[in-house]
Design a protein around this motif. Sequence first.
Motif, PDB file in Angstrom:
ATOM      1  N   ARG A 131      42.886 -11.416 -12.475  1.00 10.15           N
ATOM      2  CA  ARG A 131      43.130 -12.120 -11.398  1.00 10.15           C
ATOM      3  C   ARG A 131      41.837 -13.262 -11.416  1.00 10.15           C
ATOM      4  O   ARG A 131      42.193 -14.502 -10.681  1.00 10.15           O
ATOM      5  N   ASN A 185      41.555  -6.716 -11.466  1.00 10.93           N
ATOM      6  CA  ASN A 185      40.903  -7.716 -10.685  1.00 10.93           C
ATOM      7  C   ASN A 185      40.196  -8.679 -11.762  1.00 10.93           C
ATOM      8  O   ASN A 185      40.060 -10.173 -11.454  1.00 10.93           O
ATOM      9  N   LEU A 224      42.254  -0.959 -12.191  1.00 10.94           N
ATOM     10  CA  LEU A 224      42.024  -1.853 -11.143  1.00 10.94           C
ATOM     11  C   LEU A 224      40.881  -2.792 -11.641  1.00 10.94           C
ATOM     12  O   LEU A 224      41.114  -3.925 -11.238  1.00 10.94           O
TER      13      LEU A 224
END
Length: 124
Positions: free
Chosen positions: A52, A49, A45
Amino acid sequence: MVRIDVQGAGIEPFLDGDPFMSAFGAVFVIVPIIFVGIVVLIIVLAVVNARRLRSKGISPLATEAEIVADAVRGSAAQRSGVQPAARPAQTLEGRLAEIEQLHAAGKITSAERDAARASVLGTL
């Protein structure tokens, strides 16, 4: 030669079929597996992240407060070269013509047209 004493190794309770001890042994297997799974999930994760944020031109190491402050000041848009589109000032005739076009297209009623015209003419 080295001799391994199985009874001294402390595994005999798991071999004698005691249900409590076999469940206790299972906990020592299941808990580390769950822990490793959670750690892997957290890492995945974090990487997703970071990618992104980087794709949007934001440093993944920036704090949330920095990101919000940049957004409020508009520096995020300036860094990417995107400027907000400025609406050109319309003339009085252009605004009245737009109201008439909306009425002719059936998007506004006659009452709405009259109110819009009064509003535009009241700004003189």
